[in-house]
Design a protein around this motif. Structure first.
Motif, short mmCIF file in Angstrom:
data_model
loop_
_atom_site.label_atom_id
_atom_site.label_comp_id
_atom_site.label_asym_id
_atom_site.label_seq_id
_atom_site.Cartn_x
_atom_site.Cartn_y
_atom_site.Cartn_z
N GLY A 1 1.40 7.79 -6.30
CA GLY A 1 0.75 9.04 -5.98
C GLY A 1 1.69 10.21 -5.90
O GLY A 1 1.29 11.35 -6.14
N MET B 1 0.95 4.33 -2.68
CA MET B 1 0.69 5.72 -2.29
C MET B 1 1.89 6.61 -2.57
O MET B 1 1.73 7.72 -3.10
CB MET B 1 0.35 5.78 -0.80
N ILE B 2 3.11 6.15 -2.23
CA ILE B 2 4.27 7.03 -2.37
C ILE B 2 4.73 7.11 -3.82
O ILE B 2 4.88 8.19 -4.37
CB ILE B 2 5.42 6.53 -1.46
N VAL C 1 0.84 -1.20 0.00
CA VAL C 1 0.00 0.00 0.00
C VAL C 1 0.87 1.25 0.00
O VAL C 1 0.61 2.22 -0.71
CB VAL C 1 -0.95 -0.03 1.21
N SER C 2 1.98 1.23 0.80
CA SER C 2 2.83 2.43 0.79
C SER C 2 3.49 2.62 -0.56
O SER C 2 3.71 3.75 -0.98
CB SER C 2 3.90 2.40 1.86
#
Lengths: 173, 103
Positions: free
Chosen positions: A62, A58-59, A54-55
């Motif tokens: 995103g 996101m990082i 998930v990170s």
């Protein structure tokens, strides 16, 4: 089922990487990097690292990728043309291409030889199917507290440094 | 769970690393080089996560991969700021043409 997912996402990541290597248009390469990041995130999840997957999305997807696409768009060539194949074109010298392929292929052969000749003996018990978030949080706050704080300072410094470097790009004489 | 041998993870990581290396060497564009470096960092993270499967109590590999992700994000922001400054100064993104410290 898990094997199918693993090999599918691994093939997705590697195919996107090869597309980045052979693509002449940098915007297409950036969008292929998006697919490669998604494939790598899926590999993390399949290896039991749900928080990291998930990170990663996101990082990287995103934040980093949007930043890279902004960078590509802000550094366009001055002479515009209407030919869509000319935008963001990256010219590659033949000599450099050859050396790049030789370097990559040679290093890959060396790594494959090392991987197949090594004999890993895993002593720890394999991961159970529970979530890793609790373990990561406890470890970050106990045994990895100093690296955690250093990373926080590093992020602050890089934020201030990037803002300072990027501001006032065309100073008036 | 975890029927896939660790060598397959390592092979995927090695392939991605070598592709990233070739991208970073061949592209004549600053941001192309950055794309290659990002790919290499991801390949290294695959190795760390794959070995961390066998360390479920401490998860050192996953923590290391987390720090690698954070450092990569910091690196990209600073690198893009420098690239924008270089582009404003030299009006080019070709690393071969940027050979002077001061114009």
């Amino acid at each position: 089922m898990e094997a199918i997912a693993f090999y599918g996402f691994a093939a997705l990541a590697i195919a996107s990487g090869l597309f980045i290597l052979f693509s002449k248009n940098l915007i297409y390469a950036a969008f292929a990097l998006f697919l490669a990041f998604l494939g790598v995130a899926a590999l993390y999840v399949l290896a039991g690292a749900d928080f990291l997957g998930v990170s990663q999305i996101m990082i990287y997807v995103g934040g980093v990728l949007v930043l890279l696409i902004f960078g590509i768009m802000l550094t366009q060539k001055a002479n515009k043309s209407n030919d869509p194949s000319r935008h963001n074109r990256v010219e590659i010298l033949i000599r450099r291409e050859t050396w790049g392929f030789l370097l990559g292929a040679g290093f890959f052969v060396v790594l494959v030889k090392i991987i197949f000749s090594s004999d890993f003996k895993m002593t720890g018990d394999s991961m159970t199917s529970k979530s890793t978030i609790r373990t990561i949080g406890v470890e970050l706050m106990t045994s990895h507290l100093l690296p955690f704080e250093i990373v926080a300072i590093l992020l602050l410094v890089s934020l201030v440094g990037a803002a300072y470097l990027a501001m006032n790009r065309n100073p008036m004489p | 769970m975890n029927h896939i041998p660790i060598q397959h993870y390592l092979l995927v990581g090695a392939a991605l690393f070598c592709i990233g290396l070739a991208v970073a060497v061949t592209k004549r564009h600053f941001i192309g080089i950055l794309l290659g470096i990002e790919l290499m960092l991801n390949a290294v993270n695959i190795n760390l996560v794959a070995f961390s499967r066998h360390d479920p109590e401490r998860l050192s590999g996953q923590l290391f991969a987390l720090f690698v992700i954070v450092v990569a994000a910091a690196e990209v922001t600073v690198a893009l700021a420098i690239i924008l400054r270089v582009y404003g100064q030299f009006k080019t993104v070709d690393p071969d043409e940027v050979s002077e410290l001061k114009k």
